[in-house]
Enzyme design. Structure first.
Site, mmCIF file in Angstrom:
data_model
loop_
_atom_site.group_PDB
_atom_site.id
_atom_site.type_symbol
_atom_site.label_atom_id
_atom_site.label_comp_id
_atom_site.label_asym_id
_atom_site.label_seq_id
_atom_site.Cartn_x
_atom_site.Cartn_y
_atom_site.Cartn_z
ATOM 1 N N MET A 30 -2.022 -0.217 13.080
ATOM 2 C CA MET A 30 -1.221 0.760 13.828
ATOM 3 C C MET A 30 -1.939 1.136 15.126
ATOM 4 S SD MET A 30 0.741 3.088 11.085
ATOM 5 C CE MET A 30 -0.581 4.210 10.712
ATOM 6 N N LEU A 33 -7.731 1.336 17.598
ATOM 7 C CA LEU A 33 -8.631 0.427 16.877
ATOM 8 C C LEU A 33 -10.081 0.895 16.903
ATOM 9 C CD1 LEU A 33 -7.117 -2.921 18.218
ATOM 10 C CD2 LEU A 33 -6.535 -1.687 16.116
ATOM 11 N N GLU A 35 -14.181 -0.116 14.739
ATOM 12 C CA GLU A 35 -14.949 -1.221 14.143
ATOM 13 C C GLU A 35 -14.370 -1.684 12.803
ATOM 14 O OE1 GLU A 35 -17.294 -3.418 14.879
ATOM 15 O OE2 GLU A 35 -17.183 -2.646 16.913
ATOM 16 N N HIS A 37 -11.130 -1.971 11.997
ATOM 17 C CA HIS A 37 -10.094 -2.968 12.316
ATOM 18 C C HIS A 37 -10.745 -4.270 12.808
ATOM 19 C CE1 HIS A 37 -7.893 0.931 13.235
ATOM 20 N NE2 HIS A 37 -7.048 0.358 12.398
ATOM 21 N N GLY A 147 -7.898 -3.624 4.831
ATOM 22 C CA GLY A 147 -9.171 -2.941 4.587
ATOM 23 C C GLY A 147 -9.205 -2.300 3.205
ATOM 24 N N GLN A 148 -10.361 -2.411 2.567
ATOM 25 C CA GLN A 148 -10.539 -1.769 1.258
ATOM 26 C C GLN A 148 -10.375 -0.246 1.356
ATOM 27 O OE1 GLN A 148 -14.230 -2.555 -0.983
ATOM 28 N NE2 GLN A 148 -13.859 -0.591 -1.978
ATOM 29 N N LYS A 149 -10.589 0.276 2.571
ATOM 30 C CA LYS A 149 -10.453 1.724 2.755
ATOM 31 C C LYS A 149 -9.107 2.218 2.228
ATOM 32 C CE LYS A 149 -9.835 5.219 6.017
ATOM 33 N NZ LYS A 149 -8.406 5.113 6.273
ATOM 34 N N SER A 186 -8.668 6.013 12.247
ATOM 35 C CA SER A 186 -8.067 6.423 13.529
ATOM 36 C C SER A 186 -7.856 7.932 13.546
ATOM 37 C CB SER A 186 -6.717 5.733 13.722
ATOM 38 O OG SER A 186 -6.862 4.348 13.544
HETATM 39 P P1 AMP Z 1 -4.271 1.213 10.201
HETATM 40 O O1 AMP Z 1 -4.269 0.918 11.669
HETATM 41 O O2 AMP Z 1 -4.880 2.517 9.844
HETATM 42 O O3 AMP Z 1 -2.918 0.969 9.569
HETATM 43 O O4 AMP Z 1 -5.237 0.118 9.553
HETATM 44 C C1 AMP Z 1 -5.012 -1.244 9.736
HETATM 45 C C2 AMP Z 1 -5.907 -1.996 8.771
HETATM 46 O O5 AMP Z 1 -7.275 -1.687 9.043
HETATM 47 C C3 AMP Z 1 -5.635 -1.622 7.306
HETATM 48 O O6 AMP Z 1 -5.688 -2.796 6.518
HETATM 49 C C4 AMP Z 1 -6.778 -0.693 7.003
HETATM 50 O O7 AMP Z 1 -7.140 -0.672 5.626
HETATM 51 C C5 AMP Z 1 -7.904 -1.310 7.827
HETATM 52 N N1 AMP Z 1 -8.957 -0.316 8.072
HETATM 53 C C6 AMP Z 1 -8.805 0.943 8.565
HETATM 54 N N2 AMP Z 1 -9.997 1.585 8.576
HETATM 55 C C7 AMP Z 1 -10.916 0.727 8.075
HETATM 56 C C8 AMP Z 1 -12.321 0.799 7.814
HETATM 57 N N3 AMP Z 1 -13.032 1.897 8.084
HETATM 58 N N4 AMP Z 1 -12.941 -0.287 7.308
HETATM 59 C C9 AMP Z 1 -12.234 -1.424 7.023
HETATM 60 N N5 AMP Z 1 -10.910 -1.555 7.245
HETATM 61 C C10 AMP Z 1 -10.249 -0.502 7.754
#
Ligand code: AMP
Length: 279
Positions: A30, A33, A35, A37, A147-149, A186
């Protein structure tokens, strides 16, 4: 890096790549971005011939009370970061392209979507699954990176891929944290200094759980009570849930005897954060 706004165009590009026998790695995001991502991007670059990233702030996964408008959108900065990683294509559609006015088809991963995050954010995972399936249909990746997060999100996507027999490998990349252990997100930019300091307590509470399971009492009720007690010291932290469950199907675990995952969600000030640790 080519920026593609249009569905037909990205479909044509990926069709041609497939014809040439190139493998496609896809990283849905989304934007805003960081580290975390970029680690997914790096994993894709390592494994695949071509890497495609999407930036789409998906309105369907925000509930009416959540702040879709406030979600950060630093596009120029994102573009630079992706160019530095030598991403091949950025897919950057607008909401009207993804959800035209007569849109009416949704993907619901039934049971996994109604627990934990899904309980706190009704409709969230239907929004996630619907947009991810659409993106998969446009891009037809060999590999997709998550991401595992967002542990439960990974479980939902893996289930959808299994249930719908999608020929896509789902790669789960470990959480990237800052030097104090706070999972990059984010949403962290919304934390003020004191809140950021207290947000570290989330990861510390997960580490506490890891320490506790090496003791005699491996009951999850005991561990959860200890964590609740620990977090009470932080006045800006308002716990939403702590769950300890089977990492494969997210079913509850009463006593930890094999691999389990602890999932936590809390408001820190007005910002909602999630984190997890595999035990
Ligand atoms: P988002 O933009 O928040 O939808 O995240 C996009 C992708 O990045 C998703 O698969 C998240 O799980 C991954 N992601 C977000 N934050 C982290 C993080 N700190 N470490 C690893 N992957 C992440």
């Amino acid at each position: 890096m080519d920026i593609i706004f249009d569905v037909k165009k990205i479909q044509k590009i990926t069709y041609e790549l497939c014809k040439k026998g190139k493998t496609i790695g896809f990283v849905p995001t989304m934007g805003a971005l960081h580290e975390g991502h970029l680690k997914l991007v790096k994993a894709s670059k390592e494994k695949n011939d071509v890497t495609i990233v999407s930036i789409f702030v998906n309105p369907l996964q925000f509930s009416p009370i959540e702040d879709l408008i406030k979600y950060p959108r630093p596009f120029e900065q994102d573009k630079k970061l992706l160019e530095n990683e030598r991403v091949d294509y950025l897919f950057y559609p607008n909401a009207k392209i993804i959800y035209p006015a007569d849109f009416q088809t949704y993907v619901s991963v039934k049971n996994l979507s109604n627990i934990f995050e899904g309980k706190s954010r009704p409709g969230h995972f239907t929004g996630v699954a619907t947009v991810v399936l659409k993106l998969f249909n446009f891009i037809k990746p060999d590999d997709a990176y998550f991401g595992q997060k967002d542990f439960q999100q990974c479980a939902v996507i893996k289930q959808m891929v299994r249930d719908l027999n999608l020929p896509i490998n789902i790669n789960v990349v470990p959480t990237v944290r800052d030097k104090d252990g706070l999972a990059l997100s984010s949403r962290n930019i919304f934390l003020n200094r004191q809140e950021k300091f207290e947000a570290f307590a989330l990861y510390q509470s997960l580490l506490l759980a890891r320490k506790l399971i090496s003791g005699k009492n491996k009951s999850t009720e005991f561990i959860k009570a200890k964590i609740k007690n620990f977090l009470q010291k932080y006045k800006h932290v308002r716990l939403d849930y702590i769950e300890i469950c089977n990492p494969e199907n997210l079913s509850p675990v009463k006593v930890i005897s094999k691999k389990a995952v602890i999932l936590i969600a809390a408001h820190v000030g007005k910002t909602r954060l999630i984190d997890n640790l595999v035990l």
